[in-house]
Design a protein around this motif. Structure first.
Motif, PDB file in Angstrom:
ATOM      1  N   ARG A 146       1.052  -0.887  -0.236  1.00 47.75           N
ATOM      2  CA  ARG A 146      -0.309   0.176  -0.041  1.00 47.75           C
ATOM      3  C   ARG A 146       0.874   1.172  -0.122  1.00 47.75           C
ATOM      4  NH1 ARG A 146      -4.361   0.295   4.114  1.00 47.75           N
ATOM      5  NH2 ARG A 146      -3.207  -0.426   6.025  1.00 47.75           N
ATOM      6  N   THR A 147       0.442   2.370  -0.722  1.00 49.83           N
ATOM      7  CA  THR A 147       1.126   3.094  -1.023  1.00 49.83           C
ATOM      8  C   THR A 147       0.435   4.565  -0.521  1.00 49.83           C
ATOM      9  OG1 THR A 147       1.200   4.045  -3.206  1.00 49.83           O
ATOM     10  CG2 THR A 147       3.265   2.408  -2.944  1.00 49.83           C
ATOM     11  N   VAL A 148       0.947   5.756  -0.891  1.00 51.47           N
ATOM     12  CA  VAL A 148       0.132   6.444  -0.693  1.00 51.47           C
ATOM     13  C   VAL A 148      -0.909   7.236  -1.060  1.00 51.47           C
ATOM     14  CG1 VAL A 148       1.538   8.119   0.929  1.00 51.47           C
ATOM     15  CG2 VAL A 148       1.717   8.304  -1.459  1.00 51.47           C
ATOM     16  N   THR A 149      -1.181   7.120  -2.311  1.00 51.13           N
ATOM     17  CA  THR A 149      -1.400   6.932  -3.374  1.00 51.13           C
ATOM     18  C   THR A 149      -2.341   5.574  -4.443  1.00 51.13           C
ATOM     19  OG1 THR A 149      -0.112   6.487  -5.645  1.00 51.13           O
ATOM     20  CG2 THR A 149      -0.663   9.079  -3.856  1.00 51.13           C
ATOM     21  N   MET A 150      -1.999   4.284  -4.129  1.00 57.21           N
ATOM     22  CA  MET A 150      -2.330   3.031  -4.745  1.00 57.21           C
ATOM     23  C   MET A 150      -1.930   1.266  -3.972  1.00 57.21           C
ATOM     24  SD  MET A 150       0.054   2.794  -7.890  1.00 57.21           S
ATOM     25  CE  MET A 150      -1.397   4.673  -9.343  1.00 57.21           C
ATOM     26  N   ILE A 151      -3.266   0.456  -3.746  1.00 54.38           N
ATOM     27  CA  ILE A 151      -2.221  -0.552  -4.037  1.00 54.38           C
ATOM     28  C   ILE A 151      -1.610  -1.354  -4.569  1.00 54.38           C
ATOM     29  CG2 ILE A 151      -2.820  -2.473  -2.757  1.00 54.38           C
ATOM     30  CD1 ILE A 151      -5.352  -1.472  -1.270  1.00 54.38           C
ATOM     31  N   ASP A 152      -0.900  -2.115  -4.888  1.00 59.72           N
ATOM     32  CA  ASP A 152       0.415  -2.401  -6.331  1.00 59.72           C
ATOM     33  C   ASP A 152       0.696  -3.809  -5.475  1.00 59.72           C
ATOM     34  OD1 ASP A 152       0.170  -0.267  -8.087  1.00 59.72           O
ATOM     35  OD2 ASP A 152       1.785   0.399  -6.728  1.00 59.72           O
ATOM     36  N   THR A 153       0.276  -5.146  -6.046  1.00 61.11           N
ATOM     37  CA  THR A 153       1.413  -6.258  -5.750  1.00 61.11           C
ATOM     38  C   THR A 153       2.703  -7.011  -6.728  1.00 61.11           C
ATOM     39  OG1 THR A 153      -0.432  -7.502  -7.487  1.00 61.11           O
ATOM     40  CG2 THR A 153      -1.128  -7.051  -5.054  1.00 61.11           C
ATOM     41  N   GLY A 154       2.786  -7.503  -6.280  1.00 60.06           N
ATOM     42  CA  GLY A 154       4.085  -8.673  -7.190  1.00 60.06           C
ATOM     43  C   GLY A 154       5.410  -8.956  -6.252  1.00 60.06           C
ATOM     44  N   LYS A 155       5.470  -9.464  -7.273  1.00 55.95           N
ATOM     45  CA  LYS A 155       7.404 -10.574  -7.107  1.00 55.95           C
ATOM     46  C   LYS A 155       7.997  -9.590  -6.710  1.00 55.95           C
ATOM     47  CE  LYS A 155      10.394 -14.001  -8.378  1.00 55.95           C
ATOM     48  NZ  LYS A 155      10.297 -14.787  -9.261  1.00 55.95           N
ATOM     49  N   LEU A 156       8.605  -9.667  -5.431  1.00 54.64           N
ATOM     50  CA  LEU A 156      10.171  -8.397  -5.558  1.00 54.64           C
ATOM     51  C   LEU A 156      11.391  -8.722  -5.563  1.00 54.64           C
ATOM     52  CD1 LEU A 156      10.754  -5.834  -3.742  1.00 54.64           C
ATOM     53  CD2 LEU A 156      11.214  -6.624  -1.346  1.00 54.64           C
ATOM     54  N   VAL A 157      11.579  -8.369  -6.450  1.00 56.40           N
ATOM     55  CA  VAL A 157      12.828  -8.596  -6.841  1.00 56.40           C
ATOM     56  C   VAL A 157      14.501  -8.042  -6.766  1.00 56.40           C
ATOM     57  CG1 VAL A 157      11.616  -9.263  -9.228  1.00 56.40           C
ATOM     58  CG2 VAL A 157      12.693  -7.310  -9.379  1.00 56.40           C
ATOM     59  N   ARG A 158      14.237  -6.778  -6.218  1.00 55.44           N
ATOM     60  CA  ARG A 158      15.311  -6.103  -6.026  1.00 55.44           C
ATOM     61  C   ARG A 158      14.610  -4.999  -4.852  1.00 55.44           C
ATOM     62  NH1 ARG A 158      16.720  -5.446 -10.943  1.00 55.44           N
ATOM     63  NH2 ARG A 158      16.332  -2.952 -11.243  1.00 55.44           N
ATOM     64  N   VAL A 159      16.195  -4.291  -3.924  1.00 60.04           N
ATOM     65  CA  VAL A 159      15.290  -3.544  -3.173  1.00 60.04           C
ATOM     66  C   VAL A 159      16.625  -2.649  -3.570  1.00 60.04           C
ATOM     67  CG1 VAL A 159      14.848  -2.615  -0.913  1.00 60.04           C
ATOM     68  CG2 VAL A 159      14.006  -5.092  -1.933  1.00 60.04           C
ATOM     69  N   THR A 160      16.345  -1.031  -3.806  1.00 58.23           N
ATOM     70  CA  THR A 160      17.526  -0.108  -3.926  1.00 58.23           C
ATOM     71  C   THR A 160      17.360   0.511  -2.769  1.00 58.23           C
ATOM     72  OG1 THR A 160      16.418   1.249  -5.034  1.00 58.23           O
ATOM     73  CG2 THR A 160      17.130  -0.057  -6.400  1.00 58.23           C
ATOM     74  N   GLU A 161      17.465   1.637  -2.484  1.00 60.13           N
ATOM     75  CA  GLU A 161      17.908   3.112  -0.705  1.00 60.13           C
ATOM     76  C   GLU A 161      16.851   3.467  -0.907  1.00 60.13           C
ATOM     77  OE1 GLU A 161      20.071   6.931   0.742  1.00 60.13           O
ATOM     78  OE2 GLU A 161      20.886   5.520  -0.633  1.00 60.13           O
ATOM     79  N   HIS A 162      15.796   3.653  -2.418  1.00 63.77           N
ATOM     80  CA  HIS A 162      14.825   4.432  -2.644  1.00 63.77           C
ATOM     81  C   HIS A 162      13.510   3.644  -3.567  1.00 63.77           C
ATOM     82  CE1 HIS A 162      16.822   7.829  -0.701  1.00 63.77           C
ATOM     83  NE2 HIS A 162      17.641   7.877  -1.742  1.00 63.77           N
TER      84      HIS A 162
ATOM     85  N   LEU B 143       9.586  -4.442  -8.177  1.00 63.55           N
ATOM     86  CA  LEU B 143       8.252  -5.491  -8.734  1.00 63.55           C
ATOM     87  C   LEU B 143       8.453  -6.006 -10.244  1.00 63.55           C
ATOM     88  CD1 LEU B 143       5.114  -4.385  -6.382  1.00 63.55           C
ATOM     89  CD2 LEU B 143       7.142  -5.467  -5.916  1.00 63.55           C
ATOM     90  N   THR B 144       8.233  -7.639 -10.087  1.00 61.94           N
ATOM     91  CA  THR B 144       7.828  -8.260 -11.166  1.00 61.94           C
ATOM     92  C   THR B 144       6.245  -8.854 -11.315  1.00 61.94           C
ATOM     93  OG1 THR B 144       9.112 -10.161 -11.252  1.00 61.94           O
ATOM     94  CG2 THR B 144      10.072  -8.484 -12.426  1.00 61.94           C
ATOM     95  N   ASP B 145       6.723  -9.532 -12.777  1.00 59.39           N
ATOM     96  CA  ASP B 145       4.641 -10.009 -12.713  1.00 59.39           C
ATOM     97  C   ASP B 145       3.366  -8.924 -11.591  1.00 59.39           C
ATOM     98  OD1 ASP B 145       6.106 -12.136 -13.464  1.00 59.39           O
ATOM     99  OD2 ASP B 145       5.758 -13.312 -11.993  1.00 59.39           O
ATOM    100  N   ALA B 146       3.530  -7.499 -11.764  1.00 57.89           N
ATOM    101  CA  ALA B 146       2.700  -6.612 -10.462  1.00 57.89           C
ATOM    102  C   ALA B 146       1.534  -5.962 -11.240  1.00 57.89           C
ATOM    103  CB  ALA B 146       4.010  -5.606 -10.612  1.00 57.89           C
ATOM    104  N   ALA B 147       0.535  -5.950 -10.558  1.00 64.45           N
ATOM    105  CA  ALA B 147      -0.976  -5.189 -11.115  1.00 64.45           C
ATOM    106  C   ALA B 147      -0.863  -3.829  -9.822  1.00 64.45           C
ATOM    107  CB  ALA B 147      -1.612  -6.538 -10.593  1.00 64.45           C
ATOM    108  N   TRP B 148      -2.044  -3.614 -10.361  1.00 61.03           N
ATOM    109  CA  TRP B 148      -2.598  -2.528  -9.736  1.00 61.03           C
ATOM    110  C   TRP B 148      -3.767  -2.910  -8.911  1.00 61.03           C
ATOM    111  CZ3 TRP B 148      -6.012   1.423 -12.267  1.00 61.03           C
ATOM    112  CH2 TRP B 148      -6.386   3.001 -10.787  1.00 61.03           C
TER     113      TRP B 148
END
Length: 111
Positions: free
Chosen positions: A38-54, A58-63
């Motif tokens: 959940r973000t401040v504007t929407m909800i996304d789903t997906g497979k987490l493939v990388r985390v950077t500092e900021h 995601l892949t296989d993502a959906a809103w």
């Protein structure tokens, strides 16, 4: 002292002096897990493939336009309205994240 000849222990001691002691993980996320984010504007789903500092990547993502009953949606990973992103990576700014929870699957069919 020749920097090229530092041992791991010596490098860690130097890092500790500057407040940047190495850790196992600098984030609580599990790579390869599927998340509902959940973000401040929407909800996304997906497979987490990388985390950077900021960012979270995601892949296989959906809103998720409409979750329906939220507790049921998280438990079953079934949602009332889904808009999949095209194949590829989706980048989410970590500063916009309110919360994230692992779910069992990421929906890929428009609904």
């Amino acid at each position: 002292m020749n920097i090229e000849e530092l041992t791991i222990k010596e490098a860690r001691e130097i890092a500790r002096l500057f407040g940047s002691e190495p850790t196992q993980s600098s984030n609580p996320y599990e790579m390869g897990a599927v998340y509902l984010i959940r973000t401040v504007t929407m909800i996304d789903t997906g497979k987490l493939v990388r985390v950077t500092e900021h960012e979270l990547v995601l892949t296989d993502a959906a809103w998720i336009v409409d979750t329906g009953r939220f507790a049921d949606a998280v438990k079953k990973a079934e949602f009332s309205e889904v808009e999949p992103f095209p194949d590829g990576e989706v980048i989410i700014g970590r500063g916009a994240v309110i919360d994230a929870v692992k779910i069992t699957k990421s929906p890929r069919s428009q609904k």
